[in-house]
Enzyme design. Structure first.
Site: not given
Ligand SMILES: NC(=O)c1ccc[n+]([C@@H]2O[C@H](COP(=O)([O-])OP(=O)(O)OC[C@H]3O[C@@H](n4cnc5c(N)ncnc54)[C@H](O)[C@@H]3O)[C@@H](O)[C@H]2O)c1
Length: 260
Positions: A143, A156, A158-160
């Protein structure tokens, strides 16, 4: 038809970015494995994958459990044999003021965003090595928050940041098997997660969610959030044979926030 007949394991496949990626694999005729703790969402998405022309296998998995990851990957091998792609998309963003940040939220953030990505990659890599897969791919989502500090984004961020370094070290260890490991680092993307983030993080800035979204959008040189498909496009490319000489790097995809 880059992925025709290939097996692509997508974590967090109930969510916005991951499902956009599943759609692209499915349209190529891939075997798409949908992992998520949200069973209802992956059952629905599996039907869509089949309608797009892919074969779908939905496995309810709490990815914070390494035992559940191993069980899921055993099912994948029994069903499809060799795995060609691991796409680590599952994630959670739990923002809060540092003085109030809880151990529970810290652990959940690190367990899902970082530990789960590592152990799913490990199971995927074991499968690829065992089945002598050529040009296997592991693509993870980091991220913008892993390079730019954001109020409340302690665990968040730190993990990313961890996903970036994990990608470099996995790439080193797996290069001898021809497995490429890359990550992408998106900025704000139009999914459920960003809506939840706007609601939580606006409080830290003393704003409404709408005001906070406006401020964050104005910070983006391209002037808008990314759509999930645009993020999936980059993951699709990095997991394809067109990216066989790309490994160890994390590519920013932030509408210019990080690079301009
Ligand atoms: N949306 C953003 O602005 C953004 C920006 C940077 C990075 N990201 C990263 O992109 C990735 C996807 O994000 P998104 O925006 O599509 O989010 P989202 O919330 O639409 O999808 C995340 C999915 O992870 C699943 N999940 C949560 N806990 C879980 C668990 N314990 N076991 C299995 N599945 C689990 C949820 O059910 C969900 O379907 C993530 O890693 C997020 O950190 C997103």
């Amino acid at each position: 038809m880059e992925f025709n007949g290939k097996t692509c394991v997508v974590s967090g496949a109930g969510g916005g970015i991951a499902f956009a990626l599943c759609e692209q694999y499915a349209k190529d005729g891939a075997n798409v494995v949908l992992l998520d703790v949200n069973e209802e969402a992956i059952i629905e998405n599996a039907k869509k994958v089949e309608a797009f022309g892919g074969k779908a296998l939905a496995i309810k998995t709490d990815l914070t459990s390494v035992a559940e990851i191993k069980t899921a990957m055993e099912k994948v091998e029994k069903t499809f044999g060799a795995v060609h792609v691991i796409a680590n998309c599952a994630g959670i963003s739990l923002y809060n003021d540092m003085l109030e940040y809880t151990e529970e939220n810290w652990d959940l953030s690190l367990d899902l965003n970082l530990k789960a990505a590592f152990f799913l990659s490990q199971e995927g890599a074991k499968n690829m090595v065992k089945n002598k897969v050529k040009n296997g791919k592991i693509v993870s989502i980091s991220s913008q928050a892993g390079v730019v500090g954001e109020p409340g984004g302690h665990a968040y961020g730190a993990s990313k940041a961890g996903v970036r370094m994990m990608t470099q070290t996995m790439a080193l260890d797996l290069a001898k098997y021809g497995i490429c490991c890359t990550a992408i680092a998106p900025g704000c993307t139009n999914t459920e997660m960003i809506r939840a983030y706007f609601k939580r993080a606006c409080v830290l800035e003393g704003m409404t969610a709408e005001e906070f979204e406006k401020m964050r959008t104005e910070e983006i040189p391209l002037g808008r959030l990314a759509e999930p498909e645009e993020i999936a496009n980059l993951m699709y490319f990095l997991s394809s044979d067109k990216a066989n000489y790309i490994t160890g790097c994390t590519i920013d995809i932030t509408g210019g926030v990080v690079n301009v």
